[in-house]
Design a protein around this motif. Sequence first.
Motif, PDB file in Angstrom:
ATOM      1  N   THR A 144       0.862  -1.171   0.000  1.00 50.33           N
ATOM      2  CA  THR A 144       0.000   0.000   0.000  1.00 50.33           C
ATOM      3  C   THR A 144       0.904   1.229   0.000  1.00 50.33           C
ATOM      4  OG1 THR A 144      -1.747  -1.159   1.173  1.00 50.33           O
ATOM      5  CG2 THR A 144      -1.810   1.251   1.237  1.00 50.33           C
ATOM      6  N   SER A 158      -3.569   6.210  -9.238  1.00 44.55           N
ATOM      7  CA  SER A 158      -4.100   6.024  -7.889  1.00 44.55           C
ATOM      8  C   SER A 158      -5.397   5.242  -7.880  1.00 44.55           C
ATOM      9  CB  SER A 158      -4.359   7.391  -7.249  1.00 44.55           C
ATOM     10  OG  SER A 158      -3.186   8.159  -7.252  1.00 44.55           O
ATOM     11  N   ASP A 159      -5.584   4.476  -6.830  1.00 41.88           N
ATOM     12  CA  ASP A 159      -6.858   3.811  -6.584  1.00 41.88           C
ATOM     13  C   ASP A 159      -7.802   4.740  -5.831  1.00 41.88           C
ATOM     14  OD1 ASP A 159      -6.097   1.337  -7.673  1.00 41.88           O
ATOM     15  OD2 ASP A 159      -5.174   0.735  -5.799  1.00 41.88           O
ATOM     16  N   ARG A 160      -7.205   5.633  -5.056  1.00 39.16           N
ATOM     17  CA  ARG A 160      -8.006   6.526  -4.216  1.00 39.16           C
ATOM     18  C   ARG A 160      -7.258   7.835  -4.065  1.00 39.16           C
ATOM     19  NH1 ARG A 160      -9.863   5.001   1.936  1.00 39.16           N
ATOM     20  NH2 ARG A 160     -11.199   6.808   2.269  1.00 39.16           N
ATOM     21  N   ASP A 172     -13.033  12.637  -1.306  1.00 40.22           N
ATOM     22  CA  ASP A 172     -12.504  11.280  -1.242  1.00 40.22           C
ATOM     23  C   ASP A 172     -12.999  10.571  -2.493  1.00 40.22           C
ATOM     24  OD1 ASP A 172     -11.827   8.651  -0.714  1.00 40.22           O
ATOM     25  OD2 ASP A 172     -12.677   8.625   1.312  1.00 40.22           O
ATOM     26  N   ARG A 174     -12.553   7.507  -5.290  1.00 39.14           N
ATOM     27  CA  ARG A 174     -11.984   6.216  -5.696  1.00 39.14           C
ATOM     28  C   ARG A 174     -11.915   6.228  -7.210  1.00 39.14           C
ATOM     29  NH1 ARG A 174     -11.480   2.960  -1.324  1.00 39.14           N
ATOM     30  NH2 ARG A 174     -12.846   3.424   0.399  1.00 39.14           N
ATOM     31  N   THR A 175     -10.765   5.843  -7.736  1.00 40.22           N
ATOM     32  CA  THR A 175     -10.583   5.846  -9.183  1.00 40.22           C
ATOM     33  C   THR A 175     -10.734   4.438  -9.718  1.00 40.22           C
ATOM     34  OG1 THR A 175      -8.204   5.527  -9.064  1.00 40.22           O
ATOM     35  CG2 THR A 175      -8.996   7.804  -8.975  1.00 40.22           C
ATOM     36  N   SER A 176     -10.661   4.298 -11.019  1.00 43.47           N
ATOM     37  CA  SER A 176     -10.853   2.989 -11.643  1.00 43.47           C
ATOM     38  C   SER A 176      -9.544   2.259 -11.883  1.00 43.47           C
ATOM     39  CB  SER A 176     -11.587   3.157 -12.975  1.00 43.47           C
ATOM     40  OG  SER A 176     -10.816   3.970 -13.837  1.00 43.47           O
ATOM     41  N   SER A 178      -6.651  -0.199 -11.317  1.00 44.58           N
ATOM     42  CA  SER A 178      -6.515  -1.452 -10.578  1.00 44.58           C
ATOM     43  C   SER A 178      -5.038  -1.774 -10.461  1.00 44.58           C
ATOM     44  CB  SER A 178      -7.240  -2.581 -11.308  1.00 44.58           C
ATOM     45  OG  SER A 178      -7.072  -3.775 -10.601  1.00 44.58           O
ATOM     46  N   ALA A 183      -2.797   4.574  -2.566  1.00 45.67           N
ATOM     47  CA  ALA A 183      -3.593   5.744  -2.209  1.00 45.67           C
ATOM     48  C   ALA A 183      -2.672   6.942  -2.266  1.00 45.67           C
ATOM     49  CB  ALA A 183      -4.178   5.583  -0.811  1.00 45.67           C
ATOM     50  N   HIS A 185      -2.489  11.054  -1.778  1.00 45.09           N
ATOM     51  CA  HIS A 185      -3.179  12.169  -1.155  1.00 45.09           C
ATOM     52  C   HIS A 185      -2.640  13.455  -1.757  1.00 45.09           C
ATOM     53  CE1 HIS A 185      -4.768   9.521   1.994  1.00 45.09           C
ATOM     54  NE2 HIS A 185      -3.646   8.890   1.791  1.00 45.09           N
TER      55      HIS A 185
END
Length: 190
Positions: A144, A158-160, A172, A174-176, A178, A183, A185
């Motif tokens: 992570t 990014s996933d988030r 906040d 969440r992206t697509s 994979s 994450a 910021h």
Amino acid sequence: LSGLLRPDSGRVRALGEDLWRLSPTAMERFRLRHTGFVFQGFNLFPALTALEQVMLPLGYLGMPRAKARARAIATLDEVGLSSRSRLRPIELSGGEKQRVAIARALAKEPELLFVDEPTSALDAENGTLVIGMLHHIARIHATTVLCVSHDPRLIAYSDRVLKMEDGKILSDLRTSVSTGATAFHEAHSK
């Protein structure tokens, strides 16, 4: 989340641990065993070679010197620096210093990798290279990666994405993507 700063309120849970209920010794052990840090200013020791920089935290983990050396060499190779392993920070470019810092954190095989402004001191080409490495680490090592950055290029990997200002979460998303577990910021200041 890294356990470096105590929150003003609430609880912090990471990898099943309530961090601020741990003793100071247990907190240090948690950080040593489960986390890696890549700092904005590289934080390399001037007297140590790239190889020695990467081996250093492995010694704190109690890893035998020969195994630590082998892992450090492999990790430097993974970030494209095996041919520069005998050089000290003064002999490395900014991008190479950042890759040594990434290798030092990655060699511990952390579950959580904290990265502060990884592209801020780099030109566009090296910044793109570092972003690709962080994406690779998350995907291949199932680490992570938590990244604080003003660089919008990181969002695509990014996933988030949490957008924050003055310590408050503004959004906040969440992206697509994979990629495993990442994450990033994005920090904003007034």
